[in-house]
Write a protein that holds these residues in place. Sequence first.
Motif, PDB file in Angstrom:
ATOM      1  N   THR A 256      -4.225   1.440  -0.424  1.00 30.25           N
ATOM      2  CA  THR A 256      -5.623   1.912  -0.500  1.00 30.25           C
ATOM      3  C   THR A 256      -5.825   3.484  -0.668  1.00 30.25           C
ATOM      4  O   THR A 256      -6.562   3.863  -1.383  1.00 30.25           O
ATOM      5  CB  THR A 256      -6.505   1.154   0.385  1.00 30.25           C
ATOM      6  OG1 THR A 256      -6.119  -0.271   0.294  1.00 30.25           O
ATOM      7  CG2 THR A 256      -7.921   1.280   0.273  1.00 30.25           C
TER       8      THR A 256
ATOM      9  N   ARG B  96      -0.414  -2.149   2.844  1.00 25.78           N
ATOM     10  CA  ARG B  96      -1.626  -2.272   2.061  1.00 25.78           C
ATOM     11  C   ARG B  96      -2.792  -1.217   2.114  1.00 25.78           C
ATOM     12  O   ARG B  96      -3.412  -0.731   1.334  1.00 25.78           O
ATOM     13  CB  ARG B  96      -2.389  -3.641   2.400  1.00 25.78           C
ATOM     14  CG  ARG B  96      -1.879  -5.052   1.559  1.00 25.78           C
ATOM     15  CD  ARG B  96      -2.627  -6.092   1.523  1.00 25.78           C
ATOM     16  NE  ARG B  96      -2.914  -6.409   3.189  1.00 25.78           N
ATOM     17  CZ  ARG B  96      -1.779  -7.203   3.564  1.00 25.78           C
ATOM     18  NH1 ARG B  96      -0.621  -7.591   2.768  1.00 25.78           N
ATOM     19  NH2 ARG B  96      -1.919  -7.614   4.751  1.00 25.78           N
ATOM     20  N   GLU B  97      -2.951  -0.720   3.479  1.00 31.29           N
ATOM     21  CA  GLU B  97      -3.678   0.264   3.903  1.00 31.29           C
ATOM     22  C   GLU B  97      -3.132   1.627   3.255  1.00 31.29           C
ATOM     23  O   GLU B  97      -4.149   2.536   2.669  1.00 31.29           O
ATOM     24  CB  GLU B  97      -3.857   0.526   5.237  1.00 31.29           C
ATOM     25  CG  GLU B  97      -4.660  -0.724   5.876  1.00 31.29           C
ATOM     26  CD  GLU B  97      -5.101  -0.199   7.482  1.00 31.29           C
ATOM     27  OE1 GLU B  97      -4.944   0.775   7.874  1.00 31.29           O
ATOM     28  OE2 GLU B  97      -5.190  -1.301   8.190  1.00 31.29           O
TER      29      GLU B  97
END
Length: 74
Positions: free
Chosen positions: A25, A21-22
Amino acid sequence: MTGSQFTPEVKSTSGVGGFLREVKTEMKKVTWPTKRELIGYTITVILSSLFAAFLIWAIDAVLSVLFRLVMGVQ
């Protein structure tokens, strides 16, 4: 001043899912080059590599000749 004032905030991530997820992003924040810029960068890298190869070859050739002259080898 306490030490906590200088401690950066760290988001809590759990395992591989949080890491991915990071990554997603952060990839959204990237400014990608245009096609024209990418071609320009590619040409620059190729020409720089050719120049470096030629320079290494030239230095090697000169040193080989000098070595033969010093050693008296034909």
